[in-house]
Scaffold this active site. Structure first.
Site, PDB file in Angstrom:
ATOM      1  N   CYS A  50     -42.505  10.486 -54.021  1.00 34.72           N
ATOM      2  CA  CYS A  50     -41.097  10.510 -53.643  1.00 34.72           C
ATOM      3  C   CYS A  50     -40.216   9.956 -54.764  1.00 34.72           C
ATOM      4  CB  CYS A  50     -40.882   9.704 -52.370  1.00 34.72           C
ATOM      5  SG  CYS A  50     -41.648  10.449 -50.909  1.00 34.72           S
ATOM      6  N   CYS A  97     -40.567  14.959 -52.177  1.00 27.95           N
ATOM      7  CA  CYS A  97     -39.751  14.216 -51.209  1.00 27.95           C
ATOM      8  C   CYS A  97     -38.727  13.348 -51.932  1.00 27.95           C
ATOM      9  CB  CYS A  97     -40.629  13.357 -50.298  1.00 27.95           C
ATOM     10  SG  CYS A  97     -41.837  12.327 -51.158  1.00 27.95           S
TER      11      CYS A  97
END
Length: 266
Positions: free
Chosen positions: A91, A172
């Site tokens: 992420c 993400c």
């Protein structure tokens, strides 16, 4: 071998026979060399303290193409491999690229701000390698394999398409893409970034896509480029978009000076 062609009579026949024999033998030897390279790179993969089952990953990998027509290895052939060695989310560190490979990988090699598909275990092992199988053979070959554009379902092309899809699936947070401002179409509709990766970025897992458009003395485009407008339209609704033109000199300065915070690189 060139000296051999100067022979005459029986000598020429020997040379001709040696050529016929040498090619298949060299291909057969490629299996051991390729497997050894695969296992060695797997064991030396940086950045992970946990050991990988490199032999198991190899066995899952070769199942995808061994014994098959090298033009009949579809993307799905690598599904089992991706199950054996799945990608982990990174992420806010996921980096995509198109026509900027050398610069991107020089950056990720020296800075840990971002991660490309080639920086993952499978990408690290197989980047720049060529392989294929042949019907009726249990061998892995590294010569006489179809090129990227020779046929659609060749082993290397299908691998990278499958890996690119899996890498995009776990993206993400804030995602970055480095595109080339020295070409007229930085977002090419035929690139893997356009045909696979962008289409698999989904909100709310992905919050934003931030384009770094590299520029230099040969720059011909900017963030107002028509192809980048196409990119914005392709994005899943809910994903924010931004674009920033960044001179390659600034990026290289970040590469050479680790004291510069990643956020200041562009």
């Amino acid at each position: 071998m060139r000296r051999g062609w100067c022979w005459v009579g029986a000598g020429l026949a020997v040379v001709t026979l040696s050529i016929i024999i040498a090619v298949p033998l060299s291909l057969m030897r490629a299996t051991g060399d390729f497997k050894s390279t695969f296992i060695t790179k797997c064991e030396r993969f940086p950045g992970k303290s946990a050991r990988h089952d490199c032999l198991g990953i190899w066995q899952a990998f070769e199942q995808a193409y061994v014994g098959k027509d090298p033009c009949q290895v579809p993307v799905e052939s690598y599904d089992h491999l991706l199950t054996t060695s799945p990608f982990e989310p990174a992420c806010n560190r996921t980096m995509f690229w198109s026509k900027t490979k050398d610069l991107v990988h020089e950056f990720t090699m020296h800075r840990d701000c971002f991660l490309t598909a080639e920086d993952t275990l499978l990408g690290f092992i197989l980047d720049e390698l060529t392989w294929c199988g042949k019907e009726g053979s249990k061998e892995t070959f590294t010569a006489d394999c179809p090129g990227w554009t020779t046929c659609v379902h060749n082993p290397v092309r299908s691998f990278w398409k499958r890996v690119s899809a899996a890498f995009a699936d776990v993206a993400c947070g804030d995602v970055t893409s480095m595109l080339n401002g020295s070409i007229t179409t930085p977002f090419s509709s035929t690139s893997i970034f356009a045909t696979i990766e962008v289409k698999r970025l989904k909100s709310p897992n992905v919050k934003s896509l931030n384009v770094v458009l590299t520029t230099n003395a040969n720059a011909v485009t900017n963030c107002d480029n028509a192809s980048l407008k196409d990119l914005q339209r392709e994005l899943d609704r809910g994903i924010n978009y931004s674009c920033k033109e960044v001179n390659e000199t600034k990026i290289k300065r970040c590469i050479s000076d680790p004291s510069i915070p990643c956020r200041a690189c562009w």
